[in-house]
Write an enzyme that holds these catalytic residues in place. Structure first.
Site, short mmCIF file in Angstrom:
data_model
loop_
_atom_site.label_atom_id
_atom_site.label_comp_id
_atom_site.label_asym_id
_atom_site.label_seq_id
_atom_site.Cartn_x
_atom_site.Cartn_y
_atom_site.Cartn_z
N GLU A 1 58.12 9.81 66.14
CA GLU A 1 56.68 9.76 65.43
C GLU A 1 56.43 9.71 64.11
OE1 GLU A 1 54.13 10.84 69.70
OE2 GLU A 1 54.36 12.45 68.24
N GLU B 1 56.31 7.96 75.74
CA GLU B 1 55.56 8.97 76.06
C GLU B 1 54.29 8.98 77.00
OE1 GLU B 1 55.02 11.92 72.87
OE2 GLU B 1 56.96 11.93 72.40
#
EC number: 3.2.1.23
Length: 647
Positions: A189, A269
């Site tokens: 991320e 995710e």
């Protein structure tokens, strides 16, 4: 040995196939896992493939239970697992590497392979994961100006050394080399981080390719927004997104398509629950909502990773924190399909039913939830206060300094440090003590003067405190590191007293700093010892000015009942009447308890740390308030129950 009759001519290819099979390499060399851009999918050994995976963190689950948890994931219909590798878990000191026991990541991956599960590897170097400092080792902060997750030369040197240790261990486990690893994530991320340093990403790609080769798929994961993907990915890295049930699936994948016009849709995710913070309600996601959203994802042909499929436990001091500073509790239950203790939930079976609509799920019995046992109440007695135990808590002696030193400056990366000085002026009338020029208490400080508790200083709330004492009195400040920030721009989270302490405009100087080795003390001095009668029954001050006690160690023992089959079993420990502290069983650091804050009221105790051959030791470090006093020692108990409490 393979024998080929010389009188029987064979085509060269057939001969090579036979020889390859004989040496166990032919099937390996033919194994491939590739992106099929033309049809928006993966190809596994040339055949269309879609993964439905679940996240599991080996570092949050005892090795004893790895197989049980992986098998339950397999039986849910998953064909892959996704896993992080936390750098700080494996290199606690520079150049000191640990890959055995609960840290044996290669064994964990091999175990998944033996069970027929593929592996999606996320080796960082930063992982987030609600883990201390996002998996980065705290010793990086010894260079105070270091810019983490960037092309800062000091950072890159450390990263390069780490990757040169970890990635060669992973290479034989790649799918094309006969292992289960099908894809490898670079960073984590990164688009959510302020640096947006493409040189850093290029460096990582170069090192990953150098150690792993050119055949493995490297990918990135970012939140489903253009801004995040813009800084989070790079050419030659396949861009994926992450989002939960509250997001619009179409819009989220449109963002991915702007960066990857062709190739498989991937939600790396898909959140089955959410993380908790001390003092906030337990986070949950409704089962029906999750199941419906998973169905919609799979109906689009997307590859999905369920984050988390099992959360596990932040044992010891490993929990992370968010900003504004909110530390996570010991439980990382995450409201996942498998509970913190690995138990099957309604969510597990609901997701299995959805998965079964899109692929075959394994037949046969699902491993049951592990049995739990309520061992009952255990009496504890005082061992010593922290101040009384300094000789064994700090065997190498303290460090002298004009001004306070941080945890990293005294090479204490977790736990507690005691700061000691004397009052430079009379404080018979209460005077305020505070950190100046900004609140530099990181994260929680327990203040006493001449052995009398004065109160608590806190990173967020209690930034000043009135204290009493005569000039020359001993001022002790025990500082607790409650977990480093794991997400955002403030992950360079220094601990301890990171700025000067002031009383009535006078800066306090001439500090004696005690790094406390609580782990060694518990293992070497308390584990296996009988509850002590030395000292008072508790660490309470005789002063009526405060309900606080001095931070104090308590010890006790309990034996596993005889005559009951299959003991020991898992259990949960709760702390009726206690306030906040740390607990060890048989030298194993279970983590922090804080029932007065919640939402977690009990701590998971896996059965592998218990024994039937001798009494089991319990050591508690209570920091604020114990339920017992000299007149009521019977109230100083903890209790083992068979059901977790988290609300």
């Amino acid at each position: 040995m393979l024998r080929v009759p010389l009188c029987t001519p064979l085509p060269l290819l057939a001969l090579l196939q036979l020889l390859g099979a004989a040496h166990g390499i032919y099937n390996v060399t033919q194994r491939t896992f590739k992106l099929d851009y033309s049809r928006d999918r993966f190809l596994k050994d040339g055949q269309p493939f879609r993964y439905i995976s679940g996240s599991i963190h080996y570092f949050r689950i005892p090795r004893f239970y790895w197989e049980d948890r992986l098998l339950k994931m397999k039986m849910a219909g998953l064909n892959a697992i996704q896993m992080y590798v936390p750098w700080n878990f494996h290199e606690p000191q520079p150049g000191q590497y640990e890959f055995s026991g609960d840290r044996d990541v290669e064994h964990f991956i091999q175990l998944a392979h033996e069970l027929g599960l593929l592996v999606i590897l996320r080796p960082g170097p930063y992982i987030c994961a609600e883990w201390d400092m996002g998996g980065l080792p705290a010793w990086l902060l010894e260079k105070q100006s270091i810019v983490l997750r960037s092309s800062d030369p000091d950072y890159l040197v450390a990263v390069d050394k780490w990757l040169a240790v970890l990635l060669p261990k992973m290479k034989p486990l790649l799918y094309q080399n006969g292992g289960p690893i099908i894809t490898v994530q670079v960073e984590n991320e990164y688009g959510s981080y302020f640096a947006c340093d493409y040189d850093y990403l290029r460096f990582l790609v170069h090192r990953f390719r150098y150690h792993l080769g050119n055949d493995v798929i490297l990918f990135t994961t970012d939140g489903a927004s253009e801004k995040m993907l813009k800084c989070g990915t790079l050419q030659d890295l396949y861009a994926t997104v992450d989002f939960g049930t509250g997001n619009n699936i179409t819009q989220a994948f449109l963002v991915q398509r702007k960066f990857e016009p062709k190739g498989p849709l991937i939600n790396s995710e898909f959140y089955t629950g959410w993380l908790d913070h001390w003092g906030k309600p337990h986070s949950t996601v409704k089962t029906k909502t999750l199941a419906t959203s998973l169905y919609n994802l799979l109906a689009r042909g997307a590859n999905v990773n369920l984050y988390m499929f099992i959360g596990g436990t932040n044992f010891a001091y490993w929990n992370g924190a968010n900003t504004p500073y909110e530390p996570q509790p010991t439980s990382y239950d995450y409201d996942a399909p498998l509970s913190e203790a690995g138990d099957l939930t309604k969510k597990y079976f609901a997701l299995r039913e959805v998965i079964q609509m899109f692929k075959e799920v394994p037949e046969g019995p699902i491993p049951p939830s592990t049995p739990k046992f309520a061992y009952g109440k255990v009496a504890l007695r005082k061992f010593k206060t922290v101040a009384e135990a300094l000789g064994i808590l700090c065997p190498n002696g303290p460090v002298k300094s004009l001004y306070p030193l941080t945890f990293t400056q005294v090479k204490q990366y977790f736990g507690y440090v005691l700061y000691r000085t004397t009052l430079p002026q009379d404080c018979s009338n209460p005077k305020p003590i505070f950190s100046s020029p900004f609140n530099g208490v990181r994260d929680r400080a327990y203040v006493s003067v001449d052995g009398v508790p004065q109160g608590i200083l806190d990173r967020n709330l209690m930034t000043a405190l009135n204290i009493r004492g005569k000039a020359g009195a001993t001022l002790d400040i025990l500082v607790e590191n409650m977990g480093r920030v794991n997400y955002g721009r403030f992950i360079n989270d220094f601990k301890g007293l990171i700025s000067n302490m002031t009383i009535n405009s006078t800066v306090l100087t001439n500090w004696t700093v005690f790094p406390l080795n609580t782990e060694a003390m518990v293992r070497n001095h308390l584990w296996g010892r009988e509850a002590s009668d030395e000292g008072h029954l508790d660490g309470r001050s005789t002063s009526n000015s405060s309900d606080l006690i001095l931070p104090t160690f308590y010890v006790g023992n309990f034996s596993i009942p005889s005559g009951i089959p299959d003991l020991p079993q898992d259990t949960f420990i709760q702390f009726p009447g206690w306030s906040k502290g740390q607990v060890w069983i048989n030298g194993f650091n279970l983590g922090r308890y804080w029932p007065t804050m919640g939402p977690q009221k009990t701590l998971f105790v896996p059965r592998n740390i218990l024994t039937t051959s001798a009494p089991n030791n319990i050591t508690v470090l209570e920091l604020e308030f114990a339920p017992c006093s000299e007149g009521t020692p019977e109230l100083c108990t903890v209790e083992f129950v068979d059901t977790p409490v988290i609300s």
